[in-house]
Write an enzyme that holds these catalytic residues in place. Structure first.
Site, PDB file in Angstrom:
ATOM      1  N   ASN A   9      51.393  46.891  -8.377  1.00 50.63           N
ATOM      2  CA  ASN A   9      50.829  46.207  -7.215  1.00 50.63           C
ATOM      3  C   ASN A   9      51.779  45.064  -6.823  1.00 50.63           C
ATOM      4  O   ASN A   9      52.051  44.167  -7.619  1.00 50.63           O
ATOM      5  CB  ASN A   9      49.436  45.680  -7.594  1.00 50.63           C
ATOM      6  CG  ASN A   9      48.786  44.908  -6.470  1.00 50.63           C
ATOM      7  OD1 ASN A   9      49.426  44.088  -5.818  1.00 50.63           O
ATOM      8  ND2 ASN A   9      47.512  45.139  -6.240  1.00 50.63           N
ATOM      9  N   HIS A  12      51.800  40.189  -4.627  1.00 53.20           N
ATOM     10  CA  HIS A  12      52.227  38.798  -4.810  1.00 53.20           C
ATOM     11  C   HIS A  12      53.693  38.548  -4.473  1.00 53.20           C
ATOM     12  O   HIS A  12      54.131  37.410  -4.441  1.00 53.20           O
ATOM     13  CB  HIS A  12      51.807  38.291  -6.189  1.00 53.20           C
ATOM     14  CG  HIS A  12      50.311  38.313  -6.298  1.00 53.20           C
ATOM     15  ND1 HIS A  12      49.505  37.623  -5.412  1.00 53.20           N
ATOM     16  CD2 HIS A  12      49.467  39.005  -7.105  1.00 53.20           C
ATOM     17  CE1 HIS A  12      48.238  37.870  -5.688  1.00 53.20           C
ATOM     18  NE2 HIS A  12      48.185  38.709  -6.712  1.00 53.20           N
ATOM     19  N   HIS A  45      47.293  45.734  -1.369  1.00 61.99           N
ATOM     20  CA  HIS A  45      45.934  45.428  -0.921  1.00 61.99           C
ATOM     21  C   HIS A  45      46.022  44.707   0.422  1.00 61.99           C
ATOM     22  O   HIS A  45      46.500  43.578   0.481  1.00 61.99           O
ATOM     23  CB  HIS A  45      45.257  44.538  -1.976  1.00 61.99           C
ATOM     24  CG  HIS A  45      43.813  44.245  -1.695  1.00 61.99           C
ATOM     25  ND1 HIS A  45      43.011  43.599  -2.603  1.00 61.99           N
ATOM     26  CD2 HIS A  45      43.030  44.504  -0.629  1.00 61.99           C
ATOM     27  CE1 HIS A  45      41.783  43.477  -2.093  1.00 61.99           C
ATOM     28  NE2 HIS A  45      41.789  44.015  -0.882  1.00 61.99           N
ATOM     29  N   ARG A  47      44.239  42.750   2.709  1.00 55.11           N
ATOM     30  CA  ARG A  47      42.975  42.008   2.746  1.00 55.11           C
ATOM     31  C   ARG A  47      42.606  41.660   4.174  1.00 55.11           C
ATOM     32  O   ARG A  47      43.470  41.499   5.030  1.00 55.11           O
ATOM     33  CB  ARG A  47      43.087  40.730   1.920  1.00 55.11           C
ATOM     34  CG  ARG A  47      43.257  40.991   0.428  1.00 55.11           C
ATOM     35  CD  ARG A  47      43.156  39.699  -0.341  1.00 55.11           C
ATOM     36  NE  ARG A  47      41.799  39.210  -0.318  1.00 55.11           N
ATOM     37  CZ  ARG A  47      40.940  39.309  -1.338  1.00 55.11           C
ATOM     38  NH1 ARG A  47      41.323  39.852  -2.476  1.00 55.11           N
ATOM     39  NH2 ARG A  47      39.721  38.850  -1.224  1.00 55.11           N
ATOM     40  N   ARG A  51      46.053  37.522   3.608  1.00 57.63           N
ATOM     41  CA  ARG A  51      46.670  36.391   2.902  1.00 57.63           C
ATOM     42  C   ARG A  51      48.012  36.750   2.257  1.00 57.63           C
ATOM     43  O   ARG A  51      48.805  35.880   1.977  1.00 57.63           O
ATOM     44  CB  ARG A  51      45.720  35.818   1.871  1.00 57.63           C
ATOM     45  CG  ARG A  51      45.474  36.706   0.685  1.00 57.63           C
ATOM     46  CD  ARG A  51      44.623  36.015  -0.356  1.00 57.63           C
ATOM     47  NE  ARG A  51      43.248  35.870   0.092  1.00 57.63           N
ATOM     48  CZ  ARG A  51      42.230  35.766  -0.759  1.00 57.63           C
ATOM     49  NH1 ARG A  51      42.437  35.758  -2.056  1.00 57.63           N
ATOM     50  NH2 ARG A  51      40.997  35.664  -0.315  1.00 57.63           N
ATOM     51  N   GLU A  75      44.759  49.552  -1.251  1.00 62.37           N
ATOM     52  CA  GLU A  75      43.451  48.969  -1.584  1.00 62.37           C
ATOM     53  C   GLU A  75      42.921  48.280  -0.344  1.00 62.37           C
ATOM     54  O   GLU A  75      43.665  47.568   0.340  1.00 62.37           O
ATOM     55  CB  GLU A  75      43.597  47.920  -2.686  1.00 62.37           C
ATOM     56  CG  GLU A  75      44.038  48.473  -4.003  1.00 62.37           C
ATOM     57  CD  GLU A  75      44.375  47.354  -4.983  1.00 62.37           C
ATOM     58  OE1 GLU A  75      44.337  46.171  -4.597  1.00 62.37           O
ATOM     59  OE2 GLU A  75      44.707  47.672  -6.116  1.00 62.37           O
ATOM     60  N   THR A 106      39.983  39.997  -6.277  1.00 65.11           N
ATOM     61  CA  THR A 106      38.799  40.852  -6.202  1.00 65.11           C
ATOM     62  C   THR A 106      37.893  40.611  -7.420  1.00 65.11           C
ATOM     63  O   THR A 106      38.220  41.008  -8.536  1.00 65.11           O
ATOM     64  CB  THR A 106      39.220  42.339  -6.137  1.00 65.11           C
ATOM     65  OG1 THR A 106      40.344  42.442  -5.275  1.00 65.11           O
ATOM     66  CG2 THR A 106      38.096  43.201  -5.629  1.00 65.11           C
ATOM     67  N   GLU A 160      38.230  53.508 -10.137  1.00 66.45           N
ATOM     68  CA  GLU A 160      39.128  52.587 -10.838  1.00 66.45           C
ATOM     69  C   GLU A 160      38.239  51.532 -11.479  1.00 66.45           C
ATOM     70  O   GLU A 160      37.479  50.843 -10.786  1.00 66.45           O
ATOM     71  CB  GLU A 160      40.128  51.939  -9.872  1.00 66.45           C
ATOM     72  CG  GLU A 160      41.026  50.948 -10.616  1.00 66.45           C
ATOM     73  CD  GLU A 160      42.205  50.433  -9.799  1.00 66.45           C
ATOM     74  OE1 GLU A 160      42.796  51.215  -9.028  1.00 66.45           O
ATOM     75  OE2 GLU A 160      42.524  49.242  -9.940  1.00 66.45           O
ATOM     76  N   HIS A 201      43.145  45.468 -12.957  1.00 69.70           N
ATOM     77  CA  HIS A 201      42.782  44.065 -12.715  1.00 69.70           C
ATOM     78  C   HIS A 201      42.966  43.183 -13.943  1.00 69.70           C
ATOM     79  O   HIS A 201      42.395  43.465 -14.993  1.00 69.70           O
ATOM     80  CB  HIS A 201      41.356  43.888 -12.185  1.00 69.70           C
ATOM     81  CG  HIS A 201      41.287  42.671 -11.306  1.00 69.70           C
ATOM     82  ND1 HIS A 201      41.209  41.396 -11.804  1.00 69.70           N
ATOM     83  CD2 HIS A 201      41.389  42.522  -9.966  1.00 69.70           C
ATOM     84  CE1 HIS A 201      41.231  40.524 -10.812  1.00 69.70           C
ATOM     85  NE2 HIS A 201      41.360  41.186  -9.681  1.00 69.70           N
TER      86      HIS A 201
HETATM   87  N1  PXP Z   1      43.259  47.129  -8.803  1.00 71.25           N
HETATM   88  C1  PXP Z   1      42.505  46.610  -7.794  1.00 71.25           C
HETATM   89  C2  PXP Z   1      41.485  47.486  -7.167  1.00 71.25           C
HETATM   90  C3  PXP Z   1      42.719  45.289  -7.331  1.00 71.25           C
HETATM   91  O1  PXP Z   1      41.957  44.792  -6.334  1.00 71.25           O
HETATM   92  C4  PXP Z   1      43.755  44.527  -7.914  1.00 71.25           C
HETATM   93  C5  PXP Z   1      44.042  43.155  -7.378  1.00 71.25           C
HETATM   94  O2  PXP Z   1      44.419  43.250  -6.036  1.00 71.25           O
HETATM   95  C6  PXP Z   1      44.519  45.119  -8.946  1.00 71.25           C
HETATM   96  C7  PXP Z   1      44.230  46.415  -9.382  1.00 71.25           C
HETATM   97  C8  PXP Z   1      45.644  44.398  -9.607  1.00 71.25           C
HETATM   98  O3  PXP Z   1      45.146  43.276 -10.299  1.00 71.25           O
HETATM   99  P1  PXP Z   1      46.156  42.246 -10.928  1.00 71.25           P
HETATM  100  O4  PXP Z   1      46.970  41.686  -9.806  1.00 71.25           O
HETATM  101  O5  PXP Z   1      45.250  41.241 -11.560  1.00 71.25           O
HETATM  102  O6  PXP Z   1      47.000  42.997 -11.916  1.00 71.25           O
END
Ligand code: PXP
Length: 253
Positions: A9, A12, A45, A47, A51, A75, A106, A160, A201
């Site tokens: 992901n 960031h 993601h 959003r 952001r 996402e 989330t 998930e 997550h």
């Molecule tokens: N899976 C989902 C559905 C999420 O919403 C997120 C955060 O956007 C992640 C995985 C990844 O989480 P993290 O950034 O804490 O590894």
């Protein structure tokens, strides 16, 4: 030998970019580095408040994924706006998540037990299947039996599991056994319907290992820790190290 898939992901990377309103660090480059280092999928993601990931990042990321012949997992919340965006890009996967404007990330999974919410999610799945039939859907939920059984009534392809609480307990040195029991039970329910069983997550290199050892999940989506660690050793190195860890625990011989 079959291994779990690692979805990286890259939200960031966009957080850092948006902080200054510059064009760098570039999303496209992050996706390219992660996939070249062995990631099996890129997750972003979009959003509602934009952001981090912006609308224009979706086609850019998708283009890199296509170049590698690997999936893009988008996402998003269950709104009509998001469904139309997904329909116009047809990502390989959409992961439906709950979204609250004020949350930092989330917090918790989709509330499928609430009647109105269930109907909203049901409609979102139906619309997605109608507008972008080749896109597979995963539902971001807690590993509770009631929740998972309710999910199976929806037109989706995978769940998930929200591993946030597990990851926090792991980092705090607390007992994680009750989470592992719930994940095992969840797998029985989900695999009986031949759905995919994914997780994500809050996971770090260390908290990922006990889950890999359990051989429960087929896919992990990890973001914040990977990008944070990339500050010190580089994105390609972090992804390579995680892929090596994943390969220590084949899910099927
Ligand atoms: N899976 C989902 C559905 C999420 O919403 C997120 C955060 O956007 C992640 C995985 C990844 O989480 P993290 O950034 O804490 O590894």
């Amino acid at each position: 030998m079959k291994y779990a898939r690692l979805g990286v992901n890259i939200d960031h990377v966009a957080t850092l970019r948006q902080q200054r309103g510059e064009f760098y660090p570039e999303i496209r480059r992050a996706a390219e580095v992660a996939l070249a280092a062995g990631a099996h999928q890129i997750t972003i993601h979009l959003r509602e408040d934009r952001r981090h990931i912006q609308d224009s990042d979706v086609p850019k990321t998708h283009e890199i994924c296509k170049k590698f012949g690997l999936p893009l997992n988008l996402e998003m919340g269950c709104s009509d706006e998001m469904i139309d965006i997904a329909a116009s890009h047809s990502p390989d996967w959409v992961c439906l998540v709950p979204e609250k404007r004020q949350e930092r990330t989330t917090e918790g999974g989709l509330d499928v037990l609430d009647k109105n919410n269930f109907e909203r999610i049901k409609k979102a799945c139906e619309n997605l299947k109608k507008k972008t039939p080749l896109t597979k859907i995963s539902l971001f939920v807690e590993a509770s039996e009631d929740v998972l059984k309710k999910c199976l009534l929806l037109q989706a392809d995978a769940v998930e599991i929200h591993t946030g609480e597990y990851a926090k307990d792991f980092l705090d040195g607390k007992d994680i056994s009750q989470h592992l029991v719930a994940y095992r039970r969840g797998r029985e329910i989900i695999k009986a319907a031949s759905w995919g069983y994914h997780a994500g997550h809050g996971l770090t290199f260390d908290s990922l290992e006990p889950l890999l050892a359990e051989k429960q999940f087929e896919e992990y989506n990890i973001g914040h820790w990977i990008i944070a660690e990339a500050l010190f050793i580089g994105l390609g190195h972090v992804v390579k190290e995680m892929c090596t860890l994943v390969k220590k625990y084949p899910i099927e011989e």
